[in-house]
Design an enzyme around this catalytic site. Structure first.
Site, mmCIF file in Angstrom:
data_model
loop_
_atom_site.group_PDB
_atom_site.id
_atom_site.type_symbol
_atom_site.label_atom_id
_atom_site.label_comp_id
_atom_site.label_asym_id
_atom_site.label_seq_id
_atom_site.Cartn_x
_atom_site.Cartn_y
_atom_site.Cartn_z
ATOM 1 N N LYS A 179 38.252 -29.448 9.811
ATOM 2 C CA LYS A 179 38.416 -28.930 8.438
ATOM 3 C C LYS A 179 39.885 -28.965 8.043
ATOM 4 C CE LYS A 179 39.288 -25.027 6.512
ATOM 5 N NZ LYS A 179 40.007 -25.337 5.244
ATOM 6 N N GLY A 231 47.914 -22.629 12.148
ATOM 7 C CA GLY A 231 48.035 -21.912 10.884
ATOM 8 C C GLY A 231 48.722 -20.577 11.083
ATOM 9 N N THR A 233 49.543 -16.591 11.858
ATOM 10 C CA THR A 233 49.247 -15.669 12.955
ATOM 11 C C THR A 233 48.103 -14.735 12.580
ATOM 12 O OG1 THR A 233 51.495 -15.794 13.807
ATOM 13 C CG2 THR A 233 50.243 -13.835 14.387
ATOM 14 N N GLY A 236 44.940 -16.606 12.978
ATOM 15 C CA GLY A 236 44.792 -16.853 14.413
ATOM 16 C C GLY A 236 44.228 -15.644 15.151
ATOM 17 N N CYS A 287 56.280 -24.589 11.048
ATOM 18 C CA CYS A 287 56.096 -23.387 11.872
ATOM 19 C C CYS A 287 57.252 -23.206 12.860
ATOM 20 C CB CYS A 287 54.767 -23.430 12.604
ATOM 21 S SG CYS A 287 54.409 -25.014 13.358
ATOM 22 N N GLU A 384 58.027 -14.517 8.765
ATOM 23 C CA GLU A 384 58.042 -15.959 8.500
ATOM 24 C C GLU A 384 57.930 -16.192 6.990
ATOM 25 O OE1 GLU A 384 56.063 -19.880 10.444
ATOM 26 O OE2 GLU A 384 54.666 -18.325 9.852
#
Length: 472
Positions: A179, A231, A233, A236, A287, A384
């Site tokens: 995806k 992707g 955190t 995740g 990232c 981030e």
């Protein structure tokens, strides 16, 4: 200073269809719902794309399961032929794919052309070479594929992340349902066409487009054996919770807040180039971006003056102009986040600076920005931002540099700048980061493993290590 005339890459090398379906079992098919993908540089609609629901994901996983029986029993040398063929087609179509990537993502054409596409082809070539040598990879005498891999990739390097995921999965005998991110689905759909061109057996690679829910259906599907996610955190963590106890193998490559450490003996001009590449490459949508600059106090003034001079020469604008250094921010949502965190940085007392930088009227744009006077308590030093924003901190001793560099919940990458090899090795050894670059930054190679510690995830992609996640 040079004045640059526009040098636009032609859009005519890529033909984007008005709409795209889902790629399942070797064929494109319809879905009940659709969504639009836009060009972030001018907000024009590029195409309408199928939005996969639970039944579509079911069909894709079933197709991958059927294809697994034949694909996994092929000799490695036969699987390698398909991977080599895919790699060569990517090379042949690289100009078309580079233009497509810049249109859908917003990154400068010189990056998609000179960085992304060569690395995409290189990953397929590299893992094609491993396909018939798996018993020598160090994972036992008879390593077996896991089955169906559900893979979810981000919008910052759409085609490159696809290659990082699909190439090792296919080389090891797994089949794939992938995806792509909802803001950048087009290059994955073009890759589906490459799979057909390479005569890959139907069902070995399936592409389901959609948003977060589509990814969730795929990750939670009971017939998926392996989940790979790159992707945020936050997402995740949710995936790790949903996969816990299911027996699925999981790799996560998540956020980062990398420290770029410049010592007083570093070559300043070279370091400045590395700093600029570390944070402004791909608009900072990286990232492993060097988003925290740690500079030794005695050279901070000199280095910052040089950095500001260099930033004043960066050209922000049309991603398809070959002179552009910094392209468009990928989406309105991402621009809002970058803007919000930058405003918080100024409110908290850090000093904000950007070069004079006229921005286009349409599209999503953010000028390259640095903050000085930053402390470790500032949110811009901890969170981030995922944009072209650099936080500058100073240090006096190597021990202080290491302590500040490691003072983060993330652990994906770092950079060290010094003329002394012994100092580089001593500092790198103490940095809690998956990748440490020495006197360079953002250098990637398919033979080299990439991944993080702590909230940057676990598992490795690339290199021999990248095979392990796809083998039982």
């Amino acid at each position: 200073m040079f004045e640059y005339a526009p040098a636009p890459e032609s859009r005519s090398v890529v033909t984007i269809a008005p709409s795209y379906g889902l790629f399942i079992d070797g064929e494109f098919g319809e879905a009940k719902d659709t969504f639009k993908t836009i060009n972030p540089a001018d907000e024009e609609v590029l195409s309408e794309v199928a939005l996969a629901g639970p039944e579509d994901v079911d069909r894709a996983v079933a197709a991958a399961r059927r294809a697994f029986e034949g694909w996994s029993t092929l000799p490695g040398s036969e699987r390698a032929k398909y991977l080599f063929r895919i790699a060569r087609i990517i090379q042949e179509r690289s100009r078309e794919l580079a233009v497509l990537e810049s249109l859908d993502n917003g990154k400068p054409i010189k990056e998609s052309r000179d960085v992304d596409l060569p690395l995409v082809a290189a990953h397929f070539f590299y893992y094609a070479g491993w396909a018939d040598k798996l018993k020598y990879a160090g994972f036992g005498p008879d390593p077996r594929p896991l089955g169906v891999a559900g893979q979810v990739i981000p919008w910052n390097f759409p085609l490159m992340m696809l290659a990082w995921k699909i190439a090792p999965a296919l080389a090891t005998g797994n089949t794939v349902v992938l995806k792509p991110a909802e803001t950048t689905p087009l290059s994955a759909l073009f890759f589906a066409d490459i799979c057909r061109q390479a005569e890959l057996p139907p069902g070995v690679v399936n592409i389901v487009t959609g948003a977060g829910d589509t990814g969730r259906y795929l990750v939670e599907h009971p017939d998926v054996n392996k989940v790979a996610f790159t992707g945020s955190t936050e997402v995740g963590r949710a995936i790790a919770r949903s996969v816990a106890g299911t027996g699925k193998k999981l790799t996560l490559e998540l956020g980062g807040k990398a420290a770029n450490i410049v010592f007083d003996d570093a070559p300043i001009d070279q370091a400045v180039e590395g700093i600029v590449n570390g944070i402004f490459f791909n608009q900072g949508h990286v990232c492993c971006a060097g988003s925290r600059l740690l500079v030794q106090e005695s050279i901070a003034e000199e280095l910052l003056a040089s950095l500001k001079r260099r930033m004043s020469t960066l050209r922000v604008g049309d991603p398809l102009d070959k002179n552009t250094d910094v392209g468009a921010i990928n989406s309105a949502a991402q621009l809002a986040r970058i803007t919000e965190l930058s405003e918080i940085g100024a409110t908290e007392g850090a000093e904000r600076w950007s070069p004079e930088c006229p921005l286009p009227d349409r599209g999503f744009w953010f000028a390259p920005t640095i903050f000085t006077g930053v402390t470790q308590a500032h949110r811009i030093a901890r969170e981030e931002i995922f944009g072209p924003v650099l936080s500058v901190l100073t240090f006096r001793t190597p021990a202080e540099a290491i302590e500040k560099a490691n003072n983060t919940p993330y652990g994906l990458s770092a950079g060290v700048w010094s003329e002394k090899g012994s100092r580089i090795l001593a500092v790198a050894d103490k940095l809690r980061a998956g990748v440490v670059w020495a006197n360079t930054f953002n250098k990637f190679d398919p033979t080299s493993p990439f991944g993080g510690y702590k909230e940057s995830g676990y598992g490795r992609e690339g290199g021999r290590h990248g095979l392990e996640a796809y083998l039982a």
